[in-house]
Design a protein around this motif. Structure first.
Motif, short mmCIF file in Angstrom:
data_model
loop_
_atom_site.label_atom_id
_atom_site.label_comp_id
_atom_site.label_asym_id
_atom_site.label_seq_id
_atom_site.Cartn_x
_atom_site.Cartn_y
_atom_site.Cartn_z
N ALA A 38 -14.70 -33.18 45.83
CA ALA A 38 -13.69 -32.74 44.85
C ALA A 38 -14.25 -32.79 43.43
N CYS A 39 -15.02 -33.83 43.12
CA CYS A 39 -15.62 -33.95 41.79
C CYS A 39 -16.63 -32.83 41.56
N GLY A 93 -7.43 -28.11 47.70
CA GLY A 93 -8.00 -28.61 48.95
C GLY A 93 -7.08 -28.32 50.12
N LEU A 94 -7.66 -27.84 51.20
CA LEU A 94 -6.86 -27.44 52.37
C LEU A 94 -7.22 -28.31 53.57
N PRO A 154 -11.78 -27.11 53.58
CA PRO A 154 -12.42 -26.73 52.31
C PRO A 154 -11.80 -27.35 51.06
N ILE A 155 -12.64 -27.54 50.05
CA ILE A 155 -12.20 -27.89 48.70
C ILE A 155 -12.82 -26.83 47.78
N SER A 168 -3.31 -28.76 48.84
CA SER A 168 -2.99 -29.37 47.54
C SER A 168 -3.54 -28.49 46.44
N LEU A 169 -2.72 -28.25 45.43
CA LEU A 169 -3.18 -27.45 44.29
C LEU A 169 -2.65 -28.05 43.00
#
Lengths: 485, 92
Positions: free
Chosen positions: A158-159, A189-190, A214-215, A438-439
Motif C-alpha cells: 500500500a505504501c 485495494g480489492l 490487487p492494491i 476500499s477506496l
C-alpha cells in the motif's frame, strides 16, 4: 501526463505507442525507490537486475505488437507470495533466507503477460497485524506522515503504491490486510471473493480466509490486475471454477437505482466521528449519483472480532506447525529433535506470531474446542446469514474500512487487544468469503486519508469496481510529499 | 490463565519462553481470552451440514503420480548431507 500519475491503461498506451520503453519505465520506478524507500521501507527485496532483463523481454513482445494488458508494467509483490529464485521472507526471521523453488500461481499468470517485478514488499510478520510494525525488518512508514503506520498487513504494497514507488501491487487479505492499509495510505485495494484467485504459493496464514488481491491507484487498475490473476487452479482445490469475467466491463455504466446498504453497527460510537461523517458524506454522494440508500442492521458484528481471531488463530497454529527448521527456514540448536524444533520456532517467530499460535492451540485444545472454536464457526454461519439477508434488500454494502485513520507508530502495537479490536470493520467480509474494495473518500484534520469499503455479493467484483469507479471519477486526491515531489 | 496453561500451550506450540517472558505472555493471553469470551455471550450451535466452503470432491484432482520438484530444488534451502535432510539423532 506525468508518468508516475498515469493509470495502468495510460501506461499500456504509452508503452504500445513507444512513448516510453519498458526498461525506461522500470528505471523510473527504481530511481524513485532508490531515492525514497530508505525512508519509507516499503520494499524488503528490490529485484532491479532481474527487472531490467524482464523489461527487455517485455519490450520484444511490445515490439511484436503482441502485448497483453500488463506486458512491461512494473508491479510490487507482497513478500508472502512465492517467487522462484527470489527471496520470500514473510517479513520473518524464520524465512529471512528462504528462496522458493517455485512460483505462486498468480506470479505464473503475471509472467505469462511479461510483467516486470520491481521487488517484494514488507508486511506484518506472516501477515499477522494491522500496522506492518510486527515485521522483523523493513517496518514500513505511511507516505502521508512517516511518523504513522501504513496499516497492514500489506503495508509495504500500500505504501509503495501510495508513494508511487510502484504503479500497482499485489497484497493478501485474511482479515482486512489489503483494505485497511489501502485505506491508511490513500489508495484502492480489492479483496476478491474467496476462491476467485488461487492461493497456491501464498504462504498460508489462515487457509479458509486468505485471499490474494490487487492494491492500485484506482478501482479500474484493480480490475485490470484482477483480470490477470483470477481463475480456477488445479493446484488449489479451494479456487473456484466460476467463470472469470472482464472485471472492468461495467466501468462507466451509471449506478442509478443501485441499492447501497448502510449497516448501523458499522457507524457506532467505536468508529471515529471524522471517519463516520466522511463515509456518510460519500453515501450522500452516491445518492446524488442516483443510488438508493438502504438502512439495515448486522447484530453479529459485536462477536465478529472474537470469531475471526479464534478461526484464524486455529488455522494459523496448524499452518505454522510446518516451520520446524528442518526442510527450510531458520534452524535452531538442540541435542534432541524436540529441542531443535522448539529453539528454531522460538528464535524464528516474533511475539505476535507466537501469540496467535498460542491462541489457536488454546481454542483447539481439549476442553475449549466446543466453547471457542465451534462457537466461532457457528458465528461464521450467523454472519453469512446476516449478509445474505442484507443482500436480499441491497446490491452493495458501504462501511468505513477502519474505525480510525492511520495512527502514530508505537501508539497501539504494544496492546494486542486494542490491535485486534481495530479489525472490526473488515473481518466479517473474510468470514463470509465476500469481495470488498476500499477506496479513499476524504482526509482528516491531520491530512491522513480516510477509506470506505464497498462489500459485494459473492463473485460480484465487477459491480464493486463499477460502483467504486463511479465515486472516484469525482474524487479529489490529496498528494503526499512523495507524489507531490 | 495461569502458568500451567501457558506451559501446556508452549508444549503444544513447540515454543520456549523464559520465566520472565511467561509472566508477560500470561497477562497478554489473559486479556486476549477475555476478548474471545465474547463468543460465549450468544447461544448458537454450529451446523456442519451448512458449511458452504467445504471442498466438493468433484473439484479434487485425480490421485495420480506426476512429475514434481527435483531433489536439488527441495534441498536448496537447507544444508543437506548425501542428498538427505539432517536432523538430530532420534533413537539411541
Amino acid at each position: 501526463m506525468e508518468l508516475i500519475n498515469a493509470s495502468l491503461k495510460t501506461l499500456r498506451t504509452m508503452l504500445d505507442n513507444k512513448e516510453i520503453s519498458a526498461r525506461e519505465l522500470a528505471k523510473e520506478y527504481y530511481d524513485r525507490i532508490k531515492k525514497y524507500d530508505p525512508e519509507l521501507e516499503s520494499y524488503i527485496t528490490v529485484t532491479d537486475e532481474q527487472a531490467l532483463s524482464d523489461a527487455d523481454e517485455a519490450q520484444k513482445r511490445i515490439d511484436e505488437k503482441n502485448a497483453a494488458p500488463l506486458t512491461g508494467i512494473p508491479l510490487a509483490i507482497k513478500d508472502n507470495i512465492c517467487t522462484d529464485g527470489i527471496r520470500t521472507t514473510c517479513a520473518s526471521r524464520m524465512l529471512e533466507n528462504f528462496v522458493p523453488p517455485y512460483n505462486a500461481t498468480v506470479i505464473e499468470k503475471l509472467k505469462g503477460q511479461n510483467y516486470v517485478l520491481l521487488g517484494k514488499t514488507s508486511m506484518d510478520e506472516f501477515a499477522m497485524g494491522g500496522s506492518t510494525q510486527t515485521a522483523a525488518f523493513s517496518k514500513t512508514k505511511n507516505p502521508y506522515d512517516i511518523t504513522r503506520v501504513p496499516g497492514g498487513s500489506s503495508g509495504g504494497s500500500a505504501c509503495a503504491v501510495g508513494a508511487k514507488l510502484a504503479p500497482a501491487a499485489l497484497g493478501s487479505d485474511t482479515g482486512g490486510s489489503i483494505r485497511q492499509p489501502a485505506s491508511f495510505c490513500g489508495v484502492t485495494g480489492l479483496k476478491p471473493t474467496y476462491g476467485r484467485v488461487s492461493r497456491y504459493g501464498l504462504i498460508a496464514f489462515a487457509s479458509s480466509l486468505d485471499q490474494i488481491g490487487p492494491i492500485a491507484n484506482s478501482a479500474e487498475d484493480c480490475g485490470i490486475l484482477l483480470n490477470a490473476i483470477a481463475g480456477a487452479d488445479a493446484h488449489d482445490a479451494t479456487s473456484s471454477p466460476a467463470p472469470v469475467e472482464d472485471y472492468t466491463a461495467l466501468i462507466g455504466q451509471d449506478i442509478k437505482g443501485l441499492k447501497i446498504a448502510l449497516p448501523a453497527e458499522f457507524y457506532s460510537d467505536s468508529t471515529d466521528d471524522e471517519v463516520k461523517s466522511t463515509v456518510l458524506s460519500a453515501a450522500k454522494e452516491y445518492e446524488r449519483l442516483g443510488a438508493e440508500l438502504v438502512q439495515c442492521n448486522m447484530s453479529s458484528l459485536k462477536y465478529a472480532v472474537a470469531a475471526y481471531y479464534l478461526i484464524s488463530g486455529a488455522e494459523a497454529a496448524s499452518n505454522l506447525s510446518r516451520f520446524d527448521g528442518i526442510k527450510y527456514g531458520l534452524r535452531g540448536e538442540g541435542k534432541s529433535f524436540d529441542e531443535m524444533i522448539r529453539d528454531s520456532r522460538s528464535k524464528g517467530f516474533g511475539a505476535e506470531v507466537k501469540r496467535r499460535i498460542l491462541l489457536g492451540n488454546y481454542a483447539l485444545s481439549s476442553g475449549y474446542y466446543d466453547a471457542y472454536y465451534r462457537k466461532a464457526l457457528a458465528l461464521k454461519q450467523l454472519i453469512i446469514k446476516e449478509y445474505n439477508d442484507i443482500f436480499d434488500k441491497a446490491d452493495v454494502i458501504l462501511t468505513p474500512t477502519a474505525p480510525t485513520a492511520a495512527y502514530k507508530i508505537g501508539e497501539q502495537e504494544s496492546d494486542p487487544v486494542k490491535m485486534y479490536l481495530a479489525d472490526i470493520c473488515t473481518v466479517t467480509v473474510n468470514i463470509a468469503s465476500l469481495p470488498a474494495i476500499s477506496l479513499p473518500c476524504g482526509y482528516n484534520a491531520d491530512g491522513m486519508p480516510i477509506g470506505m469499503s464497498l462489500v459485494g455479493k459473492r463473485f460480484g467484483e465487477a459491480v464493486l469496481i463499477q460502483t467504486a469507479d463511479a465515486y472516484q471519477r469525482g474524487f479529489k486526491y490529496e498528494p503526499n510529499k512523495y507524489t507531490g515531489a | 490463565m495461569d502458568i500451567k496453561t501457558i506451559d501446556h500451550l508452549c508444549e503444544l506450540s513447540k515454543l520456549n519462553y523464559s520465566d520472565e517472558e511467561k509472566q508477560q505472555v500470561m497477562r497478554e493471553m489473559g486479556a486476549i481470552i477475555e476478548l474471545m469470551d465474547t463468543v460465549k455471550q450468544i447461544d448458537l450451535t454450529y451446523d456442519d451440514t451448512k458449511d458452504f466452503n467445504s471442498i466438493a470432491f468433484s473439484q479434487l484432482r485425480r490421485d495420480e503420480a506426476a512429475p514434481s520438484f527435483s531433489p536439488e530444488k527441495l534441498l536448496s534451502n537447507t544444508d543437506p548431507e548425501d542428498g538427505c535432510y539432517v536432523v538430530p539423532k532420534m533413537v539411541e
